[in-house]
Design an enzyme around this catalytic site. Sequence first.
Site, PDB file in Angstrom:
ATOM      1  N   ASN A 184      -0.196  -9.166  -1.566  1.00 47.82           N
ATOM      2  CA  ASN A 184       0.761 -10.123  -0.985  1.00 47.82           C
ATOM      3  C   ASN A 184       1.411  -9.625   0.311  1.00 47.82           C
ATOM      4  OD1 ASN A 184       2.293  -8.254  -2.413  1.00 47.82           O
ATOM      5  ND2 ASN A 184       3.809  -9.764  -3.059  1.00 47.82           N
ATOM      6  N   GLY A 235       2.172  -3.501  -7.944  1.00 46.96           N
ATOM      7  CA  GLY A 235       1.355  -4.564  -8.526  1.00 46.96           C
ATOM      8  C   GLY A 235       2.080  -5.147  -9.730  1.00 46.96           C
ATOM      9  N   SER A 236       1.311  -5.698 -10.641  1.00 46.78           N
ATOM     10  CA  SER A 236       1.917  -6.384 -11.793  1.00 46.78           C
ATOM     11  C   SER A 236       2.454  -5.371 -12.807  1.00 46.78           C
ATOM     12  CB  SER A 236       0.866  -7.260 -12.465  1.00 46.78           C
ATOM     13  OG  SER A 236      -0.191  -6.444 -12.942  1.00 46.78           O
ATOM     14  N   VAL A 251      -0.375  -4.137 -15.331  1.00 44.71           N
ATOM     15  CA  VAL A 251      -1.240  -3.044 -14.868  1.00 44.71           C
ATOM     16  C   VAL A 251      -0.402  -1.778 -14.646  1.00 44.71           C
ATOM     17  CG1 VAL A 251      -2.791  -2.263 -13.033  1.00 44.71           C
ATOM     18  CG2 VAL A 251      -2.950  -4.611 -13.865  1.00 44.71           C
ATOM     19  N   GLU A 258       6.156   0.019  -8.500  1.00 48.49           N
ATOM     20  CA  GLU A 258       6.872  -1.184  -8.048  1.00 48.49           C
ATOM     21  C   GLU A 258       6.130  -2.345  -8.683  1.00 48.49           C
ATOM     22  OE1 GLU A 258       9.551  -1.321  -6.309  1.00 48.49           O
ATOM     23  OE2 GLU A 258       9.650   0.724  -5.557  1.00 48.49           O
ATOM     24  N   GLU A 306       6.738 -13.938 -14.987  1.00 45.47           N
ATOM     25  CA  GLU A 306       6.480 -14.045 -13.547  1.00 45.47           C
ATOM     26  C   GLU A 306       5.335 -15.025 -13.316  1.00 45.47           C
ATOM     27  OE1 GLU A 306       4.715 -10.655 -11.453  1.00 45.47           O
ATOM     28  OE2 GLU A 306       6.232 -10.912  -9.900  1.00 45.47           O
ATOM     29  N   LYS A 357      -6.399   2.746  -2.230  1.00 44.14           N
ATOM     30  CA  LYS A 357      -7.224   1.715  -2.877  1.00 44.14           C
ATOM     31  C   LYS A 357      -6.458   0.397  -2.758  1.00 44.14           C
ATOM     32  CE  LYS A 357      -7.948  -0.582  -6.065  1.00 44.14           C
ATOM     33  NZ  LYS A 357      -7.904  -2.064  -5.926  1.00 44.14           N
ATOM     34  N   GLN A 407      -5.216 -17.275  -8.903  1.00 48.31           N
ATOM     35  CA  GLN A 407      -3.758 -17.361  -8.787  1.00 48.31           C
ATOM     36  C   GLN A 407      -3.315 -18.822  -8.922  1.00 48.31           C
ATOM     37  OE1 GLN A 407      -2.464 -14.408  -8.760  1.00 48.31           O
ATOM     38  NE2 GLN A 407      -0.361 -15.138  -8.829  1.00 48.31           N
ATOM     39  N   GLU A 441      11.201   2.761  -2.966  1.00 49.29           N
ATOM     40  CA  GLU A 441      10.498   2.878  -1.693  1.00 49.29           C
ATOM     41  C   GLU A 441      11.490   2.526  -0.591  1.00 49.29           C
ATOM     42  OE1 GLU A 441       6.814   0.658  -2.094  1.00 49.29           O
ATOM     43  OE2 GLU A 441       5.984   2.448  -3.032  1.00 49.29           O
TER      44      GLU A 441
HETATM   45  P1  NAD Z   1      -2.334  -6.318  -9.933  1.00 46.68           P
HETATM   46  O1  NAD Z   1      -1.495  -5.540 -10.861  1.00 46.68           O
HETATM   47  O2  NAD Z   1      -3.362  -7.225 -10.511  1.00 46.68           O
HETATM   48  O3  NAD Z   1      -3.140  -5.327  -8.956  1.00 46.68           O
HETATM   49  C1  NAD Z   1      -2.457  -4.382  -8.163  1.00 46.68           C
HETATM   50  C2  NAD Z   1      -3.439  -3.292  -7.759  1.00 46.68           C
HETATM   51  O4  NAD Z   1      -3.824  -2.558  -8.920  1.00 46.68           O
HETATM   52  C3  NAD Z   1      -4.735  -3.808  -7.136  1.00 46.68           C
HETATM   53  O5  NAD Z   1      -5.112  -2.941  -6.099  1.00 46.68           O
HETATM   54  C4  NAD Z   1      -5.705  -3.728  -8.301  1.00 46.68           C
HETATM   55  O6  NAD Z   1      -7.059  -3.629  -7.897  1.00 46.68           O
HETATM   56  C5  NAD Z   1      -5.241  -2.470  -8.990  1.00 46.68           C
HETATM   57  N1  NAD Z   1      -5.631  -2.371 -10.416  1.00 46.68           N
HETATM   58  C6  NAD Z   1      -5.911  -3.368 -11.281  1.00 46.68           C
HETATM   59  N2  NAD Z   1      -6.189  -2.864 -12.493  1.00 46.68           N
HETATM   60  C7  NAD Z   1      -6.083  -1.514 -12.393  1.00 46.68           C
HETATM   61  C8  NAD Z   1      -6.207  -0.448 -13.314  1.00 46.68           C
HETATM   62  N3  NAD Z   1      -6.542  -0.659 -14.593  1.00 46.68           N
HETATM   63  N4  NAD Z   1      -5.984   0.810 -12.877  1.00 46.68           N
HETATM   64  C9  NAD Z   1      -5.627   1.043 -11.595  1.00 46.68           C
HETATM   65  N5  NAD Z   1      -5.493   0.075 -10.672  1.00 46.68           N
HETATM   66  C10 NAD Z   1      -5.706  -1.196 -11.070  1.00 46.68           C
HETATM   67  O7  NAD Z   1      -1.336  -7.104  -8.963  1.00 46.68           O
HETATM   68  P2  NAD Z   1      -1.656  -8.135  -7.789  1.00 46.68           P
HETATM   69  O8  NAD Z   1      -2.117  -9.434  -8.377  1.00 46.68           O
HETATM   70  O9  NAD Z   1      -2.501  -7.491  -6.758  1.00 46.68           O
HETATM   71  O10 NAD Z   1      -0.207  -8.329  -7.130  1.00 46.68           O
HETATM   72  C11 NAD Z   1       0.764  -9.170  -7.651  1.00 46.68           C
HETATM   73  C12 NAD Z   1       1.798  -8.402  -8.439  1.00 46.68           C
HETATM   74  O11 NAD Z   1       2.358  -7.381  -7.616  1.00 46.68           O
HETATM   75  C13 NAD Z   1       2.962  -9.245  -8.880  1.00 46.68           C
HETATM   76  O12 NAD Z   1       3.281  -8.936 -10.208  1.00 46.68           O
HETATM   77  C14 NAD Z   1       4.092  -8.815  -7.959  1.00 46.68           C
HETATM   78  O13 NAD Z   1       5.388  -9.000  -8.466  1.00 46.68           O
HETATM   79  C15 NAD Z   1       3.773  -7.388  -7.763  1.00 46.68           C
HETATM   80  N6  NAD Z   1       4.419  -6.863  -6.556  1.00 46.68           N
HETATM   81  C16 NAD Z   1       5.501  -6.046  -6.700  1.00 46.68           C
HETATM   82  C17 NAD Z   1       6.162  -5.566  -5.592  1.00 46.68           C
HETATM   83  C18 NAD Z   1       7.363  -4.656  -5.729  1.00 46.68           C
HETATM   84  O14 NAD Z   1       7.690  -3.984  -4.762  1.00 46.68           O
HETATM   85  N7  NAD Z   1       8.028  -4.607  -6.867  1.00 46.68           N
HETATM   86  C19 NAD Z   1       5.712  -5.915  -4.315  1.00 46.68           C
HETATM   87  C20 NAD Z   1       4.615  -6.762  -4.208  1.00 46.68           C
HETATM   88  C21 NAD Z   1       3.967  -7.223  -5.331  1.00 46.68           C
END
Ligand code: NAD
Length: 498
Positions: free
Chosen positions: A156, A231-232, A235, A253, A388, A179, A334, A467
């Site tokens: 995002n 990420g989420s 994960v 995060e 979320e 990555k 999404q 961060e």
């Molecule tokens: P995601 O968790 O699906 O993926 C995030 C990253 O993790 C990607 O690079 C993905 O390839 C990698 N990944 C997936 N499975 C993995 C595993 N088993 N081991 C290691 N890496 C793995 O999230 P997304 O759909 O890319 O992003 C959206 C999410 O990110 C939302 O939940 C959002 O709230 C969160 N987000 C949080 C912040 C913050 O600062 N708190 C900022 C931006 C986005």
Amino acid sequence: MSEPVAVTQGRNYIGGRWVESASGRMLESLDPATGEVLGLVPDSTAEDVDRAMRAGADAWPRWRATPAPRRAEILYRAAELLVRRKEDLARLMTREMGKILPETRGDVQEAIDMTYFIAGEGRRLHGYTTPSEMPRKAAYCLRAPLGVVGVITPWNFPMAIPSWKITPALVCGNTVVFKPAPETPLVAAAYVALLEEAGVPQGVLNLVTGGDEAGAALVDHPGVALISFTGSTEVGLQVAARCAARGVRVSLEMGGKNAAIVLDDADLDLVADALTWSAFGTTGQRCTACSRIVVTPRVHDAVVDRLAGRAGRLRVGSGLDAQTEMGPLVSERQRERVERYVGIGHREGVRVAVGGERLTTAGFERGFFYAPTILDGVRPQMRVAQEEIFGPVVGVIDCTSLDEAFEIVNGVRYGLSASIFTRDISAAMRAIEEIRTGIVYVNHGTIGAEVHLPFGGTRQTGNGHREGGLQVLDVFTEWKSVYIDYSGRLQRAQIDRD
Ligand code: NAD
């Protein structure tokens, strides 16, 4: 209409060379406004990750020995390149991720801000000196780098988030294996190429594109000193568990379910502007997006009417079109997630005040568009109020007192951002005290963080790290305490007191 597509062939960047994946497997990067293939990049495996980790380990001793002010000079050059390339990078980002050009320019600007800010740390990275309890003994502490760090990011903020992690990692003397999200590998490659051009030495920054498999291989690699993950929550918690089993440091995060409180005395024009932006900016796909509006009964109807009016008039389309105010979602997956949650909302008994459907925007029928959506009559424990959604959907929840509003805001598993709209200073100050999120805004929406303040969330949004700000240095360094005894005799701490 969209620009013609020339499919880009991406590569990994390992040890200063752009290389194919060992497996030869590739991933498609799509334009979310049109569904067209923009590029093909390696779908990396554990073998690629291992090569990148080895390159990072080989480069570390030299990089660690490079004085921090010299490391920072490279970052200053990178910031200058970002300034010069801002428009091209923003256009690439809009094509690959979908958000509108003013926002992708903002994303690049955030990387510029972060890079300048953190490059300044090359001449600070302060530790401190302190008196020893013994005579003729010096005591001080300093920051030491960790080693090869793994950076895993979402789609995002395809440049801002990597910059929040990679630039402090580098200035602190770590090498990096990056990555990025599988949805935005071309932006990631452009960012890495820019850092290469700025002078980051071979092996100091390595890129492996791919999905879960590459991410998991990085997390599980025995040589990784830290995983910095955004990420989420789903994960992130798995990543944390895997790191914990090996004692590897992890900075998380994760998700959010951010809320804005609107009190009777709020400026409702400001509320309409700020919450339209917070809920539908980046098509609701910000971790700080406003997903719940907690409102008092007296202003409930006025807030819903104004916001629904604004949402209904938002021009949805390609982010490259200057008229567009909201772009597509990043992927069909999404969009299906958003649809699923609106369906859940229907079954939970909410009223759709506006939106609630897919859009087939003329000329972009193959894109991943969804209407800006307001759900009214949401109750705090409904799934649409707890989970979320990460799309252009905001729920309106009634409250009858300030205390109840705080309870609703705090009553989710996340704790990233929150805001309150009021002219009453006491209510605002109480909100700052009572709301348990990492970021609180007053008379502003839930989005708009600046790089020089700590960024992160409480509870299942994070794991205590931050961060941004100077706090990010604590993620990427280890404290080392130093005692220099120049008394010429044994002085036993806590024992020899005379
Ligand atoms: P995601 O968790 O699906 O993926 C995030 C990253 O993790 C990607 O690079 C993905 O390839 C990698 N990944 C997936 N499975 C993995 C595993 N088993 N081991 C290691 N890496 C793995 O999230 P997304 O759909 O890319 O992003 C959206 C999410 O990110 C939302 O939940 C959002 O709230 C969160 N987000 C949080 C912040 C913050 O600062 N708190 C900022 C931006 C986005």
